[in-house]
Design a protein around this motif. Structure first.
Motif: not given
Length: 383
Positions: A26-34, A41-54, A56-58, A62-65
């Motif tokens: 459940a902590n894997r980025d692949a689960v949280w990407r969509r 402001n999660t660092g995921i662009t409209r094209q799906g690029k991850d700006v901050y890969p270092h 965790l998306l999870k 949380k911070v996005s909220q």
């Protein structure tokens, strides 16, 4: 809408408490990407690029909220005694800040997002105040009130190359790759390259140039003027031929100057200025036109904007250091943050990453930390 989106992250968080195997899954980025792509402001662009890969998306979801609900901790990071027009740029864990004729590079502490007390590098050389500057992977390019452009190598702040051509202050500039575009109060826009300090092209604008932005393709650029001599302040120019490609909009009032321009993609452009509107332009349409508008509720000029590449916009207003956050899927702003209650200063520049927003006023540099809310009140038992 947003409450419904919170249900899946909450369910995943509870599911991760079942066992270690599900926790690691459940902590894997692949689960949280969509999921992250639908939040602001999660660092995921409209094209799906991850700006901050270092990161965790999870954690970013949380911070996005907190971003959405305006939960943050405000802090004044730096103060100075005289009124300035400071500009900032954020490059990973380094914050560049212009103060008068110098630009300081401050390292951001990863634990708190705070600045080190002293800059780790200081870029100087202008005889008067720095108006704007841009940071690339290798260079720092600055324009000043002395009409000069200085190109510094980031690894050697003690040497610079001087570009002379403007005879009045350089109000704005942008740099992408080896291409530099500058705009000045002398009513010209000039094209330069990092390999030569002679202008490759000069375009008469017949009006003061307040903002410029180079397309991600580097084949064209946009200029924003003061809109005092004509009613089309936004114009797109060809880099190679220095020819006008088109004008954006034709119903601007006199004096509706454009103060900031942001390319989010080669075909999507955001602008703001004195007419109190943020506008989104679709450059794929023929004719190219505005497809969305957001109006500043208090009828204040907008000095600066930034987008996260997906759903969020942050803007800085002209009075009392007001910063607003916007969700592009809504017309009303999400939250308002007033950084000053005593001094009526514009927000001259703002920059943000997934956890912090930094904004400059005339005498202060402010930080909004969205990883945690304000300090809790200390409660005492009743006697």
């Amino acid at each position: 809408m947003y409450a419904a989106k919170e249900l899946l992250p909450r369910a995943l968080s509870r599911l991760s408490q079942v066992c270690k195997t599900i926790y690691h899954f459940a902590n894997r980025d692949a689960v949280w990407r969509r999921i992250a792509k639908e939040f602001i402001n999660t660092g995921i662009t409209r094209q799906g690029k991850d700006v901050y890969p270092h990161i965790l998306l999870k954690d970013r979801v949380k911070v996005s909220q907190n971003w959405y609900n305006g939960i943050c901790r405000k802090e004044v990071m730096l103060k100075w005694r005289i009124n300035l027009l400071p500009w900032i740029q954020l490059d990973r864990d380094v914050l560049y800040l212009s103060q008068a004729a110098e630009i300081g590079a401050y390292h951001l502490r990863p634990d708190r997002g705070r600045l080190q007390r002293r800059p780790m590098a200081l870029f100087s050389g202008h005889q008067e105040d720095v108006c704007r500057f841009a940071v690339t992977d290798t260079h720092l390019v600055s324009g000043g009130s002395d009409g000069k452009i200085l190109v510094h190598h980031k690894r050697n702040c003690f040497s610079s190359v001087e570009y002379s051509g403007h005879n009045q202050e350089v109000n704005c500039l942008d740099c992408r790759g080896a291409l530099i575009v500058s705009g000045s109060r002398d009513r010209t826009a000039r094209i330069w390259t990092l390999s030569s300090n002679c202008p490759r092209g000069t375009i008469p604008m017949n009006d003061r140039v307040w903002s410029v932005a180079i397309s991600p393709t580097q084949s064209s650029f946009v200029t924003g003027t003061a809109c005092c001599e004509n009613f089309s302040p936004l114009r797109i120019w060809d880099v190679e031929r220095c020819e006008l490609l088109c004008c954006l909009g034709s119903e601007f009032r006199r004096g509706a100057g454009v103060l900031d321009i942001v390319y989010e993609s080669p075909y999507q452009l955001f602008t703001c200025g004195y007419d109190t509107f943020i506008r989104s332009w679709d450059l794929r349409l023929s004719p190219r036109k505005c497809v969305m508008e957001w109006e500043e509720p208090h009828d204040s000029a907008l000095y600066c904007i930034q987008t996260d590449g997906n759903h969020m916009i942050a803007s800085g207003s002209s009075y009392y250091g007001v910063v607003r956050t916007w969700d592009k899927r809504q017309t009303r702003c999400l939250e308002m943050f007033q950084l000053s209650s005593t001094v009526s200063s514009p927000v001259y520049c703002l920059r943000f990453n997934t956890s912090h927003l930094y904004a400059t006023l005339a005498t202060t540099l402010h930080s909004l930390d969205f990883r945690q809310g304000p300090r809790p009140l200390r409660l005492y038992p009743l006697p």
